[in-house]
Design an enzyme around this catalytic site. Structure first.
Site, short mmCIF file in Angstrom:
data_model
loop_
_atom_site.label_atom_id
_atom_site.label_comp_id
_atom_site.label_asym_id
_atom_site.label_seq_id
_atom_site.Cartn_x
_atom_site.Cartn_y
_atom_site.Cartn_z
N ARG A 234 0.85 -1.20 0.00
CA ARG A 234 0.00 0.00 0.00
C ARG A 234 0.88 1.25 0.00
NH1 ARG A 234 -3.78 -3.41 3.07
NH2 ARG A 234 -2.69 -3.31 5.06
N CYS B 290 -2.90 -13.83 -4.74
CA CYS B 290 -2.58 -14.41 -3.43
C CYS B 290 -2.75 -15.93 -3.48
CB CYS B 290 -3.44 -13.79 -2.35
SG CYS B 290 -5.20 -14.02 -2.60
N PHE C 14 -11.46 -4.83 -6.13
CA PHE C 14 -11.38 -5.75 -4.99
C PHE C 14 -10.85 -4.95 -3.79
CE2 PHE C 14 -10.58 -8.23 -8.87
CZ PHE C 14 -11.62 -9.15 -8.82
N ALA D 238 -16.63 -7.54 -9.96
CA ALA D 238 -15.53 -6.79 -10.56
C ALA D 238 -15.46 -6.98 -12.08
CB ALA D 238 -14.22 -7.24 -9.92
N ASP E 232 -16.02 -3.43 -4.99
CA ASP E 232 -16.00 -4.70 -4.26
C ASP E 232 -17.41 -5.28 -4.28
OD1 ASP E 232 -13.76 -5.96 -2.14
OD2 ASP E 232 -15.82 -6.66 -1.80
N SER E 233 -17.48 -6.61 -4.20
CA SER E 233 -18.81 -7.21 -4.18
C SER E 233 -19.46 -7.14 -2.80
CB SER E 233 -18.72 -8.68 -4.64
OG SER E 233 -17.80 -9.36 -3.84
N ASP F 83 -6.66 -6.59 -6.91
CA ASP F 83 -6.24 -7.43 -5.77
C ASP F 83 -7.31 -8.46 -5.48
OD1 ASP F 83 -4.89 -8.44 -3.59
OD2 ASP F 83 -5.53 -6.84 -2.23
N1 SAH Z 1 -7.31 -4.98 -1.54
C1 SAH Z 1 -7.90 -5.34 -0.27
C2 SAH Z 1 -8.05 -6.83 -0.10
C3 SAH Z 1 -8.84 -7.52 -1.17
S1 SAH Z 1 -9.40 -9.09 -0.72
C4 SAH Z 1 -7.08 -4.72 0.86
O1 SAH Z 1 -5.93 -4.32 0.64
O2 SAH Z 1 -7.59 -4.64 1.97
C5 SAH Z 1 -10.47 -9.51 -2.02
C6 SAH Z 1 -11.78 -8.75 -2.06
O3 SAH Z 1 -12.46 -9.14 -3.24
C7 SAH Z 1 -12.74 -9.02 -0.94
O4 SAH Z 1 -13.06 -7.80 -0.31
C8 SAH Z 1 -14.00 -9.60 -1.59
O5 SAH Z 1 -15.20 -9.10 -1.02
C9 SAH Z 1 -13.86 -9.12 -3.00
N2 SAH Z 1 -14.47 -9.93 -4.05
C10 SAH Z 1 -14.48 -11.27 -4.18
N3 SAH Z 1 -15.05 -11.63 -5.35
C11 SAH Z 1 -15.41 -10.48 -5.98
C12 SAH Z 1 -16.02 -10.18 -7.23
N4 SAH Z 1 -16.38 -11.15 -8.07
N5 SAH Z 1 -16.21 -8.90 -7.56
C13 SAH Z 1 -15.85 -7.90 -6.72
N6 SAH Z 1 -15.26 -8.13 -5.52
C14 SAH Z 1 -15.04 -9.40 -5.17
#
Ligand code: SAH
Length: 409
Positions: free
Chosen positions: A225, A353, A241, A293, A263-264, A313
């Site tokens: 970050r 990840c 995400f 997303a 985010d979803s 992410d």
């Molecule tokens: N970048 C964030 C962590 C991301 S974790 C940080 O630094 O804190 C992954 C995220 O993707 C989660 O919040 C989850 O809710 C979201 N997610 C999972 N599938 C998704 C989708 N299809 N569309 C949008 N968001 C999604």
């Protein structure tokens, strides 16, 4: 010379013995902490699951000592390669103390009160994860060995970290692998009723330690970050995400003019909004879009939108080697669409990840995405998990997070 036999304590001499198949001793000798059931030739002494066992080569040579769980594919969790060492409360407590001390001395953790104190095998504690959020510890015990050592781990954390509370929150999928019953709850002190506010690099974030994803916050992205934020002055940022908006908050604090968080999870975006409020006035326009997303990115691409910085992410796409191929396709599709949303010369910060997708494969996937997107892409920074998620070289599987900051020409 001291005869090692005379040093062996009577109780360790009586331990059950796991004998390996011939030629299957290499990883144990190399201090790999996981022994898979397929490598075992014979088990002598009828150990119960959770018991300490000695591991010997087919020749009878003593190799290591660990804790057996015949219900799991990883039949023995190895804890020591020193024949003189007993696996007892002292060993667990000492390892917890050492892990906590390493974090206390880590200069990269001096500007945060949220950190991973124990990272499983990397800290010699298979199955133990302990994350600290402003004095509140969230503990995960995902192996039988770790679950049985609960009291030792908790006592040592209380003694060496002096937390305000300790709550156990277990990952159900992992517990199924080890066939252990769930045991979540308050183990010590007064846990927060709702969210905790943590400080990271002078910024503040709300963390829901009871219901948030993982143990509440993505600590592994801390250094990334900060690195990415340096490119965000005057930039428009698409934070995909976003979870609770951490990358977006950093970007805003470093001068981004507009951040769109996607985010979803509606709950995560609600916290993202609250996190932005903690920043005070920045002059950055913040948006929160709860959507899938892929759908959202396609729609924005079709509308011809572009950003200076696009962050991708996603959650783990591959959980096992069998899923690599499908995951690779998903990463490629995501990154292809993401690249189209970067203005010429702008940046793509892209992460995976999935531990089973290694850094080399991830870069190849980005290459394929670039070809399909018809963009030239330069890698300008290679990123990994933060220093409180170390990787023992004898256990490279602990390395799971990789990221690339790319310039998309
Ligand atoms: N970048 C964030 C962590 C991301 S974790 C940080 O630094 O804190 C992954 C995220 O993707 C989660 O919040 C989850 O809710 C979201 N997610 C999972 N599938 C998704 C989708 N299809 N569309 C949008 N968001 C999604």
């Amino acid at each position: 010379m001291v005869d090692s036999e005379t040093l062996t304590t009577p109780e360790t001499r009586l331990l059950p013995v796991v004998v390996l198949k011939s030629g299957r001793d290499k990883s144990v000798r190399a201090h790999h902490p996981r022994l898979f059931s397929g490598a075992i030739k014979q088990i002598q002494g009828k150990p119960k699951d959770g018991n300490v066992v000695d591991v010997c080569a087919n020749t009878g040579e003593w190799l290591a000592r660990g804790i057996i769980n015949q219900q799991a594919q990883i039949a023995v969790r190895l804890l020591t390669w020193d024949q003189q060492k007993a696996i007892d409360d002292t060993l667990w407590q000492q390892r917890v103390q050492e892990a906590a001390q390493r974090r206390q001395c880590d200069p990269l953790l001096s500007r945060t009160d949220a950190r991973r104190l124990i990272f499983g095998e990397s800290d010699g504690l298979p199955g133990v994860i302990a994350d600290e959020y402003a004095g509140h510890i969230v503990l995960q015990l995902s192996t039988l060995a770790a679950a049985n050592a609960r009291t030792s781990v908790v006592d040592a954390l209380i003694r060496h970290v002096a937390p305000r509370s300790i709550v156990e929150r277990n990952d159900e999928e992992r517990m199924r692998h080890e066939r252990i019953k769930e045991s979540a709850g308050v183990l010590y002190g007064d846990p927060p009723d709702g969210t905790v506010t943590i400080g990271e690099d002078g910024l503040h974030f709300l963390v829901d330690v009871a219901k948030g994803q993982k143990t509440g916050f993505y600590l592994d992205q801390r250094e990334n970050r900060a690195r990415l934020a340096r490119y965000c002055a005057g930039a428009t940022v698409l934070n995909v995400f976003s979870y609770t908006g951490a990358f977006g908050v950093y970007a805003a604090a470093h001068g981004a003019t507009r951040v769109v968080n996607v985010d979803s999870s509606v709950e995560a975006l609600r916290v993202a909004e609250a996190n932005t409020a903690l920043l005070g006035q920045t002059g950055c326009e913040m948006q929160y879009v709860s959507a899938d997303a892929f759908t959202e990115l396609r729609a924005r691409r079709a509308a011809g939108e572009q950003f200076d910085v696009v962050i991708l992410d996603p959650p783990k796409f591959a959980h096992s080697p069998e899923q690599i191929e499908r995951a690779a396709r998903a990463y490629k599709d995501l990154n292809r669409i993401g690249m189209a949303l970067v203005r010429p010369g702008g940046l793509l910060a892209t992460f995976s990840c999935s531990g089973v997708v290694d850094a080399a494969l991830f870069q190849k996937i980005i290459f394929s995405a670039a070809i399909e997107a018809r963009r030239d892409v330069q890698v300008i920074e290679r990123l990994t998990q933060a220093s409180d998620h170390p990787v023992l070289v004898s256990f490279p599987e602990a390395e799971y997070l990789k990221g690339l900051i790319c310039r998309v020409l």
